[in-house]
Design an enzyme around this catalytic site. Structure first.
Site, PDB file in Angstrom:
ATOM      1  N   ARG A 142     -15.652  64.979 -28.442  1.00 31.67           N
ATOM      2  CA  ARG A 142     -16.967  64.637 -28.543  1.00 31.67           C
ATOM      3  C   ARG A 142     -17.105  63.998 -29.989  1.00 31.67           C
ATOM      4  O   ARG A 142     -16.024  64.074 -30.692  1.00 31.67           O
ATOM      5  CB  ARG A 142     -17.867  65.882 -28.501  1.00 31.67           C
ATOM      6  CG  ARG A 142     -17.791  66.319 -27.395  1.00 31.67           C
ATOM      7  CD  ARG A 142     -18.498  67.570 -27.076  1.00 31.67           C
ATOM      8  NE  ARG A 142     -18.692  68.272 -25.878  1.00 31.67           N
ATOM      9  CZ  ARG A 142     -19.537  68.080 -24.864  1.00 31.67           C
ATOM     10  NH1 ARG A 142     -20.438  67.409 -25.288  1.00 31.67           N
ATOM     11  NH2 ARG A 142     -19.389  68.624 -23.798  1.00 31.67           N
TER      12      ARG A 142
ATOM     13  N   HIS B 265      -3.143  64.884 -18.589  1.00 34.24           N
ATOM     14  CA  HIS B 265      -4.518  65.398 -17.933  1.00 34.24           C
ATOM     15  C   HIS B 265      -4.583  65.611 -16.611  1.00 34.24           C
ATOM     16  O   HIS B 265      -5.126  65.235 -15.825  1.00 34.24           O
ATOM     17  CB  HIS B 265      -5.826  64.373 -18.378  1.00 34.24           C
ATOM     18  CG  HIS B 265      -6.880  65.463 -18.620  1.00 34.24           C
ATOM     19  ND1 HIS B 265      -7.434  65.694 -19.743  1.00 34.24           N
ATOM     20  CD2 HIS B 265      -7.848  65.738 -17.610  1.00 34.24           C
ATOM     21  CE1 HIS B 265      -8.675  66.174 -19.403  1.00 34.24           C
ATOM     22  NE2 HIS B 265      -9.018  66.154 -18.285  1.00 34.24           N
TER      23      HIS B 265
ATOM     24  N   GLY C 107       2.349  69.114 -12.855  1.00 34.95           N
ATOM     25  CA  GLY C 107       3.184  69.232 -12.092  1.00 34.95           C
ATOM     26  C   GLY C 107       4.053  70.544 -11.685  1.00 34.95           C
ATOM     27  O   GLY C 107       4.932  70.703 -10.591  1.00 34.95           O
ATOM     28  N   VAL C 108       3.513  71.589 -12.412  1.00 39.85           N
ATOM     29  CA  VAL C 108       4.197  72.863 -12.148  1.00 39.85           C
ATOM     30  C   VAL C 108       3.966  73.792 -10.922  1.00 39.85           C
ATOM     31  O   VAL C 108       2.531  73.674 -10.895  1.00 39.85           O
ATOM     32  CB  VAL C 108       3.990  73.685 -13.441  1.00 39.85           C
ATOM     33  CG1 VAL C 108       4.760  75.200 -13.443  1.00 39.85           C
ATOM     34  CG2 VAL C 108       4.575  73.198 -14.764  1.00 39.85           C
ATOM     35  N   ARG C 109       4.783  73.871 -10.270  1.00 41.49           N
ATOM     36  CA  ARG C 109       4.459  74.491  -8.721  1.00 41.49           C
ATOM     37  C   ARG C 109       5.504  75.675  -8.533  1.00 41.49           C
ATOM     38  O   ARG C 109       5.374  76.394  -7.512  1.00 41.49           O
ATOM     39  CB  ARG C 109       4.805  73.257  -7.725  1.00 41.49           C
ATOM     40  CG  ARG C 109       4.189  72.089  -7.706  1.00 41.49           C
ATOM     41  CD  ARG C 109       2.410  72.484  -7.746  1.00 41.49           C
ATOM     42  NE  ARG C 109       1.510  71.376  -7.629  1.00 41.49           N
ATOM     43  CZ  ARG C 109       0.751  70.787  -8.952  1.00 41.49           C
ATOM     44  NH1 ARG C 109       1.116  71.629  -9.679  1.00 41.49           N
ATOM     45  NH2 ARG C 109       0.252  69.727  -8.772  1.00 41.49           N
TER      46      ARG C 109
ATOM     47  N   GLY D 201      -2.370  74.591 -13.784  1.00 40.24           N
ATOM     48  CA  GLY D 201      -3.535  74.310 -13.321  1.00 40.24           C
ATOM     49  C   GLY D 201      -3.856  74.468 -11.918  1.00 40.24           C
ATOM     50  O   GLY D 201      -4.403  75.455 -11.392  1.00 40.24           O
ATOM     51  N   ARG D 202      -3.413  73.468 -11.126  1.00 41.38           N
ATOM     52  CA  ARG D 202      -3.759  73.548  -9.679  1.00 41.38           C
ATOM     53  C   ARG D 202      -3.281  74.891  -8.915  1.00 41.38           C
ATOM     54  O   ARG D 202      -4.367  75.283  -7.929  1.00 41.38           O
ATOM     55  CB  ARG D 202      -3.373  72.191  -8.924  1.00 41.38           C
ATOM     56  CG  ARG D 202      -4.183  71.064  -9.370  1.00 41.38           C
ATOM     57  CD  ARG D 202      -3.760  69.660  -8.663  1.00 41.38           C
ATOM     58  NE  ARG D 202      -4.531  68.352  -9.248  1.00 41.38           N
ATOM     59  CZ  ARG D 202      -4.265  67.745 -10.172  1.00 41.38           C
ATOM     60  NH1 ARG D 202      -3.100  67.989 -11.085  1.00 41.38           N
ATOM     61  NH2 ARG D 202      -4.861  66.537 -10.304  1.00 41.38           N
TER      62      ARG D 202
END
Length: 344
Positions: A151, A236, A269-271, A290-291
């Site tokens: 910001r 991101h 992409g870490v799974r 994340g996901r």
């Protein structure tokens, strides 16, 4: 609780926003931003997965690494694993709203702390997003890191002050959010930062300052020169700019340039624990996820987040045993076998 049960529960709550695919590779959700997908063609999301997949692991079993140590100290905190929760917001428009923003980030922070690691919170157009993160961090005794959108300077500094008050051990700005579509939907001004602006933000706090969204050597060096304590090599999650490389593609060169000057985190992409091992071997000091933690939170709350983080850490330990790494400091390029033409 097991992974199958978590996935089934999460799929029901995320219906219409995340399909909880057998392979979370960004193909089914390409272009779904807002949503859980990658922007445009989804190529940047896919690049994160593909870049990690290009590396193979060298199997070694004639050694003494029988009980690997995954502990480390990061931002003054003693952690049991190098796997942290990435900052995520926008539960309503990205994840369907079965949880409130405060419920979701509370689960992330509590689950991360219970797993012996740190969670990160995010920022967004709705004040609830940043506020919820700070509340969750304070509720966990300051065990979490808020990450602010790029910001206007004073707006960032005001949020830094609030992070300090919440007891956070570090604070960051995700500069890769400069063109975020979801921020534009709320009419919030965000944009790139000049070197002088970055120095001003770093100097505005005594907390370790993290610059998230570094994808080139020159900007890694710029962040280090500005006094940043850490960078996050990240596109991101493929949600900002189509057709970027994956984090694992650019990480080796960045690590060669600034390793030792700043702490290097990486995400994208870490799974699995094997993916974590690969990013550490490529030069990261710790890794953000994340996901998969969305699945954990929606499928099992804080306990689900803890389960996923411990599952990944267990896989990391197993991979360390089978590559001859007794501690995180043993993990380097020798564990990797890239495809011909690739670098470590």
């Amino acid at each position: 609780m097991n992974w199958k049960e978590l996935r089934e529960a999460a799929r029901e709550k995320l219906k219409g926003y995340c399909r909880v695919c057998p392979s979370c590779d960004g193909r089914a959700c390409a272009g779904e931003v807002p949503g859980m997908g990658g922007t445009g063609t989804g190529a940047s999301f896919k690049a994160n997965i593909e870049a990690l997949a290009r590396y193979r692991l060298n199997l070694r079993t004639l050694h003494g690494a029988k009980n690997p140590d995954t502990s480390l100290t990061l931002f003054g905190k003693e952690l049991s694993t190098p796997i942290l929760a990435a900052p995520m917001t926008g539960v309503t428009y990205n994840m369907g709203g079965a949880l409130t923003e405060r419920e979701f980030i509370g689960m992330i922070m509590a689950g991360a702390r219970q797993a012996g690691t740190l969670g990160m919170s995010g920022d967004g157009g709705d004040p609830e997003y940043y506020n919820s993160g700070l509340e969750a961090i304070a509720a966990e005794g300051g065990h979490g890191i808020p990450v602010i959108k790029p910001r206007e300077q004073q707006a960032v500094i005001e949020r830094i002050r609030r992070a300090e008050e919440a007891g956070a051990p570090a604070v960051g700005v995700d500069v890769d959010g400069a063109g975020l579509v979801t921020m534009a939907l709320f009419g919030q001004p965000v944009g790139p930062k000049t070197a002088d602006e970055l120095k001003e933000l770093v100097s505005a706090t005594r907390l370790p300052f993290i610059v998230k969204g570094i994808m080139t050597v020159d900007e890694a060096e710029l962040a280090a020169d500005a006094g940043a304590a850490a960078i996050v090599v990240s596109n991101h999650g493929g949600r900002i700019l189509d057709h970027t490389p994956g984090a694992a593609e650019v990480l080796p060169a960045i690590a060669r340039a600034v390793k030792g000057r700043v702490t290097i985190l990486a995400d994208g992409g870490v799974r699995s624990g094997a993916d974590v091992l690969k990013l550490l071997a490529l030069g990261a000091d710790a890794v953000l996820v994340g996901r998969p933690l969305v699945i954990g939170a929606f499928g099992g709350g804080a306990e689900g987040v803890k389960f996923v983080l411990e599952k990944l850490t267990g896989e990391l330990k197993q991979a360390m045993i089978l590559t001859g790494c007794a501690s995180l400091s043993d993990i380097d390029e020798r564990v990797l076998r890239p495809y011909p033409g690739m670098e470590c």
